[in-house]
Write an enzyme that holds these catalytic residues in place. Sequence first.
Site, mmCIF file in Angstrom:
data_model
loop_
_atom_site.group_PDB
_atom_site.id
_atom_site.type_symbol
_atom_site.label_atom_id
_atom_site.label_comp_id
_atom_site.label_asym_id
_atom_site.label_seq_id
_atom_site.Cartn_x
_atom_site.Cartn_y
_atom_site.Cartn_z
ATOM 1 N N PHE A 1 -2.362 101.838 100.774
ATOM 2 C CA PHE A 1 -0.883 101.825 100.669
ATOM 3 C C PHE A 1 -0.300 100.410 100.776
ATOM 4 O O PHE A 1 0.747 100.231 101.398
ATOM 5 C CB PHE A 1 -0.251 102.652 101.796
ATOM 6 N N GLN B 1 24.963 115.086 96.171
ATOM 7 C CA GLN B 1 25.602 116.411 96.157
ATOM 8 C C GLN B 1 27.049 116.313 95.667
ATOM 9 O O GLN B 1 27.526 117.162 94.901
ATOM 10 C CB GLN B 1 25.557 117.016 97.576
ATOM 11 N N GLU C 1 6.255 101.633 107.827
ATOM 12 C CA GLU C 1 6.477 100.691 108.945
ATOM 13 C C GLU C 1 6.548 101.465 110.264
ATOM 14 O O GLU C 1 7.323 101.139 111.160
ATOM 15 C CB GLU C 1 7.699 99.799 108.683
HETATM 16 C C1 LIG Z 1 5.062 103.477 99.498
HETATM 17 C C2 LIG Z 1 4.335 103.030 100.727
HETATM 18 C C3 LIG Z 1 4.185 101.669 100.995
HETATM 19 C C4 LIG Z 1 3.485 101.234 102.124
HETATM 20 N N1 LIG Z 1 3.303 99.901 102.325
HETATM 21 C C5 LIG Z 1 2.479 99.488 103.318
HETATM 22 C C6 LIG Z 1 2.132 98.097 103.442
HETATM 23 O O1 LIG Z 1 2.619 97.237 102.680
HETATM 24 N N2 LIG Z 1 1.256 97.731 104.417
HETATM 25 C C7 LIG Z 1 0.707 98.627 105.281
HETATM 26 O O2 LIG Z 1 -0.074 98.225 106.133
HETATM 27 N N3 LIG Z 1 1.005 99.961 105.183
HETATM 28 C C8 LIG Z 1 1.879 100.407 104.227
HETATM 29 N N4 LIG Z 1 2.181 101.751 104.112
HETATM 30 C C9 LIG Z 1 1.542 102.706 105.006
HETATM 31 C C10 LIG Z 1 2.485 103.371 105.995
HETATM 32 O O3 LIG Z 1 2.853 102.458 106.996
HETATM 33 C C11 LIG Z 1 1.779 104.619 106.527
HETATM 34 O O4 LIG Z 1 1.781 105.572 105.469
HETATM 35 C C12 LIG Z 1 2.440 105.200 107.770
HETATM 36 O O5 LIG Z 1 2.259 104.335 108.867
HETATM 37 C C13 LIG Z 1 1.889 106.581 108.137
HETATM 38 O O6 LIG Z 1 0.490 106.608 108.137
HETATM 39 P P1 LIG Z 1 -0.267 107.777 107.326
HETATM 40 O O7 LIG Z 1 0.288 107.810 105.959
HETATM 41 O O8 LIG Z 1 -1.726 107.583 107.484
HETATM 42 O O9 LIG Z 1 0.188 109.126 108.045
HETATM 43 P P2 LIG Z 1 -0.503 109.786 109.342
HETATM 44 O O10 LIG Z 1 -0.646 108.787 110.427
HETATM 45 O O11 LIG Z 1 -1.720 110.517 108.917
HETATM 46 O O12 LIG Z 1 0.607 110.839 109.789
HETATM 47 C C14 LIG Z 1 0.734 112.157 109.225
HETATM 48 C C15 LIG Z 1 1.898 112.859 109.958
HETATM 49 O O13 LIG Z 1 1.557 113.008 111.345
HETATM 50 C C16 LIG Z 1 2.577 112.428 112.149
HETATM 51 N N5 LIG Z 1 1.960 111.852 113.360
HETATM 52 C C17 LIG Z 1 0.869 111.058 113.453
HETATM 53 N N6 LIG Z 1 0.610 110.746 114.719
HETATM 54 C C18 LIG Z 1 1.566 111.349 115.485
HETATM 55 C C19 LIG Z 1 1.847 111.422 116.889
HETATM 56 N N7 LIG Z 1 1.105 110.768 117.791
HETATM 57 N N8 LIG Z 1 2.910 112.166 117.284
HETATM 58 C C20 LIG Z 1 3.694 112.805 116.389
HETATM 59 N N9 LIG Z 1 3.469 112.784 115.051
HETATM 60 C C21 LIG Z 1 2.441 112.061 114.607
HETATM 61 C C22 LIG Z 1 3.208 111.345 111.276
HETATM 62 O O14 LIG Z 1 4.504 111.008 111.714
HETATM 63 C C23 LIG Z 1 3.187 112.043 109.922
HETATM 64 O O15 LIG Z 1 4.295 112.922 109.830
HETATM 65 C C24 LIG Z 1 2.933 102.198 103.015
HETATM 66 C C25 LIG Z 1 3.118 103.568 102.762
HETATM 67 C C26 LIG Z 1 3.807 103.982 101.643
HETATM 68 C C27 LIG Z 1 3.963 105.462 101.390
#
Ligand SMILES: Cc1cc2nc3c(=O)[nH]c(=O)nc-3n(C[C@H](O)[C@H](O)[C@H](O)COP(=O)(O)OP(=O)(O)OC[C@H]3O[C@@H](n4cnc5c(N)ncnc54)[C@H](O)[C@@H]3O)c2cc1C
Length: 388
Positions: free
Chosen positions: A155, A337, A364
């Site tokens: 990502f 909306q 973030e």
């Molecule tokens: C378009 C886009 C651009 C991005 N750009 C960057 C970038 O430039 N650099 C970079 O490093 N990253 C980037 N990211 C990554 C982004 O920071 C992560 O997607 C985000 O931190 C969530 O991680 P994950 O997708 O693995 O979700 P997960 O950590 O797998 O989470 C899945 C769900 O579980 C919830 N969850 C997880 N742990 C807990 C907890 N302890 N308590 C409650 N709920 C929880 C989350 O809130 C979420 O709803 C980007 C993501 C996107 C979609």
Amino acid sequence: MDFELNDEQRAFAASARAFAQAELAPHAAHWDRESIFPRETIAKAGELGFCGLYAPESAGGLQLPRLDATLVFEELAAADPSTTAFITIHNMATWMLGTWATDTVRAEWGQALTSGSQLASYCLTEPGAGSDAASLKTRAERVGSEYLINGAKAFISGAGSTDILVLMARTGDAGSGASGISAFAVPANLPGISYGKKEEKMGWNSQPTRVISFDNVRIPAHNLLGREGEGFKIAMKGLDGGRINIATCSVGAAQGALTQAQQYMHERKQFGKPIASFQALQFKLADMATELVAARQMVRLAAAKLDAGARDASTYCAMAKRFATDAGFMVCNEALQLHGGYGYIREYPLERLMRDARVHQILEGTNEIMRVIIARRMLEGDAPDMIR
Ligand SMILES: Cc1cc2nc3c(=O)[nH]c(=O)nc-3n(C[C@H](O)[C@H](O)[C@H](O)COP(=O)(O)OP(=O)(O)OC[C@H]3O[C@@H](n4cnc5c(N)ncnc54)[C@H](O)[C@@H]3O)c2cc1C
């Protein structure tokens, strides 16, 4: 306590608004539809100082307070949240490099990054390490005067189109947690670096998002940022500002959507009168404006805390990010909306603003993780100070 902007701050905002109207607004829908990364336009933003707004002067940045940077980002995001969000990520990575790089690396990259002629990505997330970023597995092994990097990042915004990667990798052993992570400046075109396909996304289409793989990538030891083991702290310090920036992009998107809705309510007639005359819609508009102003003030409060080096600044950054990105999405959705069916078609900017703002609740640090940070502080720290 003065809530009014001073003359200099108004001038920053005015120049950003003029740039947004001339360089972003006319093209944002096209870049979104065709997934075009507007590198030349970002370089033009760099000519105005927008690519190094709060980076240190020693790296060629303007070293402005975070509060002043939000004024610029908000104006840009009102026209194009996606391109602006990339500019904010570039600002964050450039600030990290400008603050923690060795003199050699700062001399080599600082001016190029702050001027916008070269661009930076922030590389923390991995396929198996998202919210739990401290569990990251990408390794950086010290071998003589070099580090050897192996692993993968997921990502990554700008990946494949940027010139340097601010990379968090593990230098400690597998169980070392956050204290075993170090940060590095990695030129993006080194042998052993490969890029995945451009992700197809709901929004943020004017910037590429890709997986990056590192296969025996060699960098000089002086490309370490700070000291070994400080990388997670550096990454989180970057994100404090990053969260204010993303929150600001939501405020900007919401302001753009609200302005459109205000105009449209006067233009659109149903039942023989402008829809602005229906009190149900007036109340909706009033709530949108109230939420937007609350979000803006919270973001500025968090930015002021960060500028002042307040102990609770990180908590306020988390609160501002959670609140402003939720409120911003809500305002964009309500503005859509208010446009009825026209809000749903691409001729109007509402659906783009809403799609772009949606991801701000995810990245973030997700808004759930923002609540984890806030609650931890309230239950373990000196909470009364914070909420008084
Ligand atoms: C378009 C886009 C651009 C991005 N750009 C960057 C970038 O430039 N650099 C970079 O490093 N990253 C980037 N990211 C990554 C982004 O920071 C992560 O997607 C985000 O931190 C969530 O991680 P994950 O997708 O693995 O979700 P997960 O950590 O797998 O989470 C899945 C769900 O579980 C919830 N969850 C997880 N742990 C807990 C907890 N302890 N308590 C409650 N709920 C929880 C989350 O809130 C979420 O709803 C980007 C993501 C996107 C979609």
